[in-house]
Design a protein around this motif. Structure first.
Motif, PDB file in Angstrom:
ATOM      1  N   LEU A  26     -27.608  65.530  67.852  1.00 32.68           N
ATOM      2  CA  LEU A  26     -26.393  65.236  68.618  1.00 32.68           C
ATOM      3  C   LEU A  26     -25.198  65.994  68.036  1.00 32.68           C
ATOM      4  O   LEU A  26     -24.427  66.628  68.768  1.00 32.68           O
ATOM      5  N   ARG A  27     -25.070  65.924  66.728  1.00 32.91           N
ATOM      6  CA  ARG A  27     -23.969  66.644  66.067  1.00 32.91           C
ATOM      7  C   ARG A  27     -24.031  68.131  66.397  1.00 32.91           C
ATOM      8  O   ARG A  27     -23.008  68.791  66.613  1.00 32.91           O
ATOM      9  N   ASP A  78     -25.076  69.536  69.017  1.00 29.91           N
ATOM     10  CA  ASP A  78     -25.014  69.756  70.469  1.00 29.91           C
ATOM     11  C   ASP A  78     -26.355  70.110  71.091  1.00 29.91           C
ATOM     12  O   ASP A  78     -26.403  70.749  72.148  1.00 29.91           O
ATOM     13  N   LEU A 113     -21.981  61.985  62.312  1.00 29.68           N
ATOM     14  CA  LEU A 113     -21.121  62.384  63.434  1.00 29.68           C
ATOM     15  C   LEU A 113     -19.636  62.353  63.096  1.00 29.68           C
ATOM     16  O   LEU A 113     -18.851  63.069  63.696  1.00 29.68           O
ATOM     17  N   GLN A 168     -17.694  60.669  67.042  1.00 26.51           N
ATOM     18  CA  GLN A 168     -17.674  61.957  67.728  1.00 26.51           C
ATOM     19  C   GLN A 168     -19.044  62.206  68.351  1.00 26.51           C
ATOM     20  O   GLN A 168     -19.745  63.163  67.997  1.00 26.51           O
ATOM     21  N   GLY A 169     -19.408  61.339  69.272  1.00 24.80           N
ATOM     22  CA  GLY A 169     -20.706  61.454  69.932  1.00 24.80           C
ATOM     23  C   GLY A 169     -21.103  60.111  70.509  1.00 24.80           C
ATOM     24  O   GLY A 169     -20.552  59.082  70.114  1.00 24.80           O
ATOM     25  N   GLN A 196     -27.099  65.211  74.106  1.00 24.54           N
ATOM     26  CA  GLN A 196     -25.750  64.723  74.471  1.00 24.54           C
ATOM     27  C   GLN A 196     -25.507  63.257  74.099  1.00 24.54           C
ATOM     28  O   GLN A 196     -24.396  62.770  74.186  1.00 24.54           O
TER      29      GLN A 196
END
Lengths: 326, 326
Positions: free
Chosen positions: A84-85, A87, A109, A283-284, A90
């Protein structure tokens, strides 16, 4: 790899979600041999949208957050968050150890600017729909500033779920200004001054279930106890009603009518168990499905992640926080 | 004079209790003309056991505790407590303003030696019977020592109600030692060392309703929110089940069977509303009936006071506190 029933349920829920959302692609993170075996039985058309990403370790349900942080660099949970971090996905959905997931999420994150601590939020059924309740246990001690941040995040989350001008309330032991502990009173002061937030004041435990607010804010100690006691009470009531229906023939006939309803009711009243809880302020996008959630619960958690992706929730939170935080 | 329905319900409940307990004598404290008028309709045999004691003022439901303390020296609440202090009655039951009753009780009766703050306790229905939950809102902020005192008082109260070696638990967000806020962890340490107390550790919100403990201890902020949210949830469920039963003919037939049960269930799940809550830790017996309690709720509150008189609860508390408090 997590959850009380292991990856079998997770794979089954994943395939069901692929059917419901044609654009969805899912990455299953964990022990490849096990996961490959579990997906082997599904049609090729489904398997084409399922990627297995290897992670050799598993964080157990009783591991401490500190252990999860220090040990097991290749745990499925950590690897998923790293995807996730970076990218490569999502959102992350997990049915694993809540404390470990929160600690690893913060570590991998990071939080959004202005947010000290992420909060856990879930939709609680009320007499008028749902309310977003937060925090559900990620933060046992909270300052007035933390409660304020939760209120902002809960409001944005409710908007993302389609509520217009969500009514935000602080959970308290009374609705008069003089009621409550210091943190709650100070948080009320901060919220009264916040522009662009539809703060409606204090709310009591019964007001929550009457649907008097769309977002209800409290510290994680209170939120966790409210949520779990509600689950326990709903279970107790469902069992009492079932017992009543089994008592005699007449009522057993009715039972056939009522039992499916009671099952739905029970599910509806254990939302963290069945609908998934979001971690807000990271952040995610991270959604936690309850460890004992069945396939349907896991599907709901994936659905919630999809909505948050669609609504670009972390980005919206970031924007709103920039406007509202000092 | 208190309660949402005024003295009429109180008089009716009083007369009903006289019938159930032949040795009972009741003193009604309040405006004499009104009270005399209300009892005039009852048989002389009942009136012989009802004394009206005059008090010219009434504390309203929205008055602040500080106002109740400073003003109205002749309020029915204060006068009743003075009768108790002066040994002219053995217990006080009130359906009035909770905060005012607590403040006046502390002021007039004083607390037992070793007790900083009285607590409010009520019996909560569980899957295995009842548990005594305290504090229910008298103390929003509590130190570990306060929680410890509540545990001792709750244990003695449960014994007085017939529970042998009551299992005492601290309400928390998890059952592992590392879980919880500072006060709860420190209180656990104190309770582990307390001899003669059957302390079983932490309990979660769902464990409470599973009946895992006979006494559950928390601060008044958490207890009040747990109690009120449970009342709200029970009401919501009862209404949903009723709606279901009204939906079609078949279910309406069953409704006739289920509705009385649902009424009982609702009453059972709103114990502070229906059964009365005790103030523990005072030099005297004070039972609070919910303001909106009906006649039956008021009767339950009087019954609870009778049990506490029979069991000599303040004396027992005093003895046990002497053994257990440092």
């Amino acid at each position: 790899m997590g959850g009380d029933f292991g990856p079998r349920n997770i794979v089954q829920a994943s395939v069901a979600c692929l059917g419901a959302t044609p654009s969805l692609q899912l990455t299953l993170v964990g022990q490849p041999s096990l996961l490959e075996e579990l997906i082997a039985g599904y049609p090729a058309v489904d398997r084409a949208r399922l990627t297995v990403f290897p992670a050799s370790e598993v964080i157990t349900m009783d591991e401490r957050p500190s252990q999860a942080l220090r040990g097991k660099p290749d745990s499925s949970m950590r690897v998923a968050l790293q995807l996730l971090r970076d990218d490569r996905v999502q959102a992350v959905v997990s049915a694993g150890n809540t404390g470990a997931l929160m600690a690893l999420s913060r570590h991998v994150l990071k939080t959004l600017p202005g947010i000290d601590r992420p909060a856990m939020v879930a939709a609680i059924p009320t007499q008028r729909g749902y309310c977003q309740l937060l925090d559900l246990g990620a933060n046992v001690d909270c300052s007035a500033e933390h409660l304020f941040q939760f209120a902002v995040m809960g409001s944005v989350a409710a908007e993302a779920l389609g509520v217009v001008r969500p009514r935000v309330a602080l959970l308290n032991v009374g609705t008069e200004d003089i009621k409550g502990n210091q943190q709650v009173k100070l948080a009320a002061g901060l919220l009264q001054q916040a522009r662009g937030l539809n703060y409606i004041g204090f709310i009591e435990g019964d007001g929550l279930y009457r649907g008097e607010a769309d977002v209800v804010v409290c510290d994680g100690f209170v939120g966790n106890i409210l949520l779990k006691s509600s689950e326990g009470l709903a279970t107790m009531i469902a069992e009492r009603v079932e017992t009543l229906f089994r008592r005699n023939l007449a009522s057993r006939l009715v039972g056939a009518l009522a039992l499916p309803f009671l099952g739905r009711l029970r599910a509806d009243l254990a939302p963290a168990r069945h609908n998934g809880a979001s971690f807000l302020g990271l952040q995610g996008i991270v959604v936690k499905s309850h460890g004992s959630a069945g396939v349907q619960g896991l599907q709901s958690a994936i659905q919630r992640a999809l909505i948050e992706i669609q609504e670009n929730l972390p980005e919206r939170l970031h924007g709103r926080l920039g406007e509202l935080l000092p």
